[in-house]
Design a protein around this motif. Structure first.
Motif, PDB file in Angstrom:
ATOM      1  N   GLN A  93      -1.282 -10.862  60.153  1.00 47.19           N
ATOM      2  CA  GLN A  93      -1.418 -11.123  61.608  1.00 47.19           C
ATOM      3  C   GLN A  93      -0.217 -10.201  62.327  1.00 47.19           C
ATOM      4  N   TYR A  94       0.503  -9.585  61.255  1.00 43.53           N
ATOM      5  CA  TYR A  94       1.603  -8.701  62.108  1.00 43.53           C
ATOM      6  C   TYR A  94       1.545  -7.105  61.738  1.00 43.53           C
ATOM      7  N   GLU A  95       2.107  -6.322  62.591  1.00 39.90           N
ATOM      8  CA  GLU A  95       2.119  -4.852  62.293  1.00 39.90           C
ATOM      9  C   GLU A  95       3.511  -4.408  62.228  1.00 39.90           C
ATOM     10  N   VAL A  96       3.663  -3.403  61.096  1.00 39.15           N
ATOM     11  CA  VAL A  96       4.876  -2.974  60.773  1.00 39.15           C
ATOM     12  C   VAL A  96       4.919  -1.412  60.950  1.00 39.15           C
ATOM     13  N   PRO A  97       5.954  -0.701  60.999  1.00 38.68           N
ATOM     14  CA  PRO A  97       5.905   0.860  61.073  1.00 38.68           C
ATOM     15  C   PRO A  97       5.290   1.333  59.817  1.00 38.68           C
ATOM     16  N   ASP A  98       4.608   2.201  60.017  1.00 40.62           N
ATOM     17  CA  ASP A  98       4.022   2.941  58.796  1.00 40.62           C
ATOM     18  C   ASP A  98       4.699   4.151  58.354  1.00 40.62           C
ATOM     19  N   ALA A 103       2.084   9.553  57.914  1.00 37.19           N
ATOM     20  CA  ALA A 103       2.035   8.596  59.000  1.00 37.19           C
ATOM     21  C   ALA A 103       2.878   9.640  59.916  1.00 37.19           C
ATOM     22  N   LEU A 104       2.398   9.486  61.455  1.00 39.68           N
ATOM     23  CA  LEU A 104       3.209  10.151  62.498  1.00 39.68           C
ATOM     24  C   LEU A 104       4.144   8.840  63.079  1.00 39.68           C
ATOM     25  N   ASP A 107       3.482   5.358  64.207  1.00 40.95           N
ATOM     26  CA  ASP A 107       2.564   4.695  63.530  1.00 40.95           C
ATOM     27  C   ASP A 107       2.673   3.247  62.971  1.00 40.95           C
ATOM     28  N   THR A 108       1.634   2.555  62.889  1.00 43.91           N
ATOM     29  CA  THR A 108       1.956   1.087  62.357  1.00 43.91           C
ATOM     30  C   THR A 108       0.776   0.786  61.385  1.00 43.91           C
ATOM     31  N   ARG A 109       1.092  -0.166  60.382  1.00 43.35           N
ATOM     32  CA  ARG A 109      -0.012  -0.560  59.434  1.00 43.35           C
ATOM     33  C   ARG A 109       0.221  -2.160  59.513  1.00 43.35           C
ATOM     34  N   THR A 110      -0.849  -2.734  58.956  1.00 37.91           N
ATOM     35  CA  THR A 110      -0.937  -3.996  58.696  1.00 37.91           C
ATOM     36  C   THR A 110       0.087  -4.733  57.762  1.00 37.91           C
TER      37      THR A 110
END
Length: 273
Positions: A93-98, A103-104, A107-110
C-alpha cells in the motif's frame, strides 16, 4: 471517508512540530499514563501495537513517514507481530523511491517487506520514527531528572496528552484560528483536533484467542498510537531490558565474589593485628 481521513492526516501533520513554530511559552501539562512497557520488566502489548499501527496507517501516514522503520519489523514477536502475509499486504500500500539501474529521478515502485516506510515531506510534517524519544515529557524537580528515572522519558505520555488535551476553545489571532491545548507550549496550537473517537474500526486480529478490541474512543486511540510510536522509536526495548537485567545479576555476583575473595586474602593479615 477517504476525504475525512485525509483532512485528519493533514491536521495531524503539525501535531509534533517544534513548539516554537506553533506557540510561544513554557512546556504544558503532560499526563502520566500507565503503559505496559514501563518499568524494568515492562514489555509491549502486542495487540495495542497492532491497534496503534492501524491509527498510524489510516490517519497519520497521510502526512508523516517513518523512514527508520522497515515493514518487516512489524512482524517482530516482541512488537506488533503481524504475520508475513499481512506485512506484505501492508507494504504493497506504500510507494518508495525506485533506485534501480533504469530508474529516473522521482520514479517510485511498490514497497516490499524489506523496505523502510517512506519519507513523507509533502506538508513539512516531522518524521515519526524517533518522535517518542525526541519529545521528553517529564523533567523532575530542579532539573535533577528524577522523573525520567522513575517514570521514563515521557515521550508517549506527551503524544497522548497533546492528542487529548484540546479544551474546545478557539482563539483568533492575526486572522488565524488557534485551538486551546493544555499540553502545547503556550497553550495554543494551530491545528484542529486530529482525533475525535471512532476514527478507525479496530480489527480483531486476535479473534479466537480471547481478544476483543476495545472501543475506539479518543483516549484509546491516543494511547494506542502513542504506544506504537514508542515501539517505532525503540523496537528492541525488551532485548535491552533483558540484557540490562543479566548484566545487573552478573554485577551482583561478581561484587559478591570480590568481597569474599578480598576478605579471605586479608584475613590472616588482619588476624595478626
Amino acid at each position: 471517508m477517504m476525504m475525512s481521513n485525509t483532512l485528519r492526516a493533514a491536521a495531524f501533520a503539525v501535531l509534533l512540530a517544534p513548539a516554537s513554530a506553533l506557540a510561544a511559552g513554557g512546556a504544558g501539562y503532560v499526563k502520566d499514563v500507565d503503559f505496559s512497557f514501563e518499568g524494568p520488566f515492562g514489555t509491549y502489548d502486542q495487540y495495542q501495537l497492532q491497534r496503534g499501527f492501524q491509527v498510524f496507517h489510516e490517519i497519520c501516514a497521510g502526512c508523516h513517514g517513518m523512514k527508520f522503520v522497515s515493514f518487516r519489523e512489524l512482524g517482530r514477536a516482541d512488537g506488533p507481530g503481524f504475520p508475513e502475509e499481512q506485512i506484505k499486504a501492508i507494504a504493497e500500500q506504500y510507494e518508495v523511491p525506485d533506485t534501480g539501474p533504469d530508474a529516473l529521478p522521482g520514479d517510485t515502485r511498490t514497497a516490499v517487506a524489506s523496505d523502510k516506510f517512506p519519507e513523507n515531506n509533502s506538508v513539512g510534517a516531522p518524521d515519526l520514527s524517533l518522535m517518542a524519544k525526541a519529545r521528553s515529557g517529564f523533567h523532575g524537580p530542579s532539573g535533577t531528572g528524577m522523573n525520567q528515572l522513575f517514570k521514563g522519558i515521557g515521550g508517549p505520555e506527551y503524544i497522548y496528552s497533546l492528542l487529548t488535551s484540546y479544551t474546545g476553545e478557539e482563539i483568533e489571532q492575526a486572522g488565524a484560528i488557534l485551538y486551546e491545548n493544555k499540553t502545547m507550549a503556550g497553550g495554543l496550537i494551530s491545528m484542529a483536533p486530529p482525533l475525535y473517537g471512532d476514527d478507525v474500526e479496530y480489527a480483531a486480529h486476535g479473534a479466537g484467542n480471547g481478544y476483543t478490541p476495545p472501543e475506539a474512543t479518543l483516549e484509546q486511540q491516543a494511547k494506542d498510537v502513542s504506544a506504537f510510536l514508542m515501539w517505532a522509536a525503540e523496537p528492541k526495548m525488551a532485548e535491552r531490558k533483558e540484557a540490562g537485567l543479566r548484566n545487573l545479576i552478573w554485577l551482583v555476583v561478581l561484587a559478591g565474589l570480590l568481597y569474599f575473595t578480598n576478605k579471605k586474602i586479608w584475613a590472616s593479615i588482619k588476624g595478626e593485628h
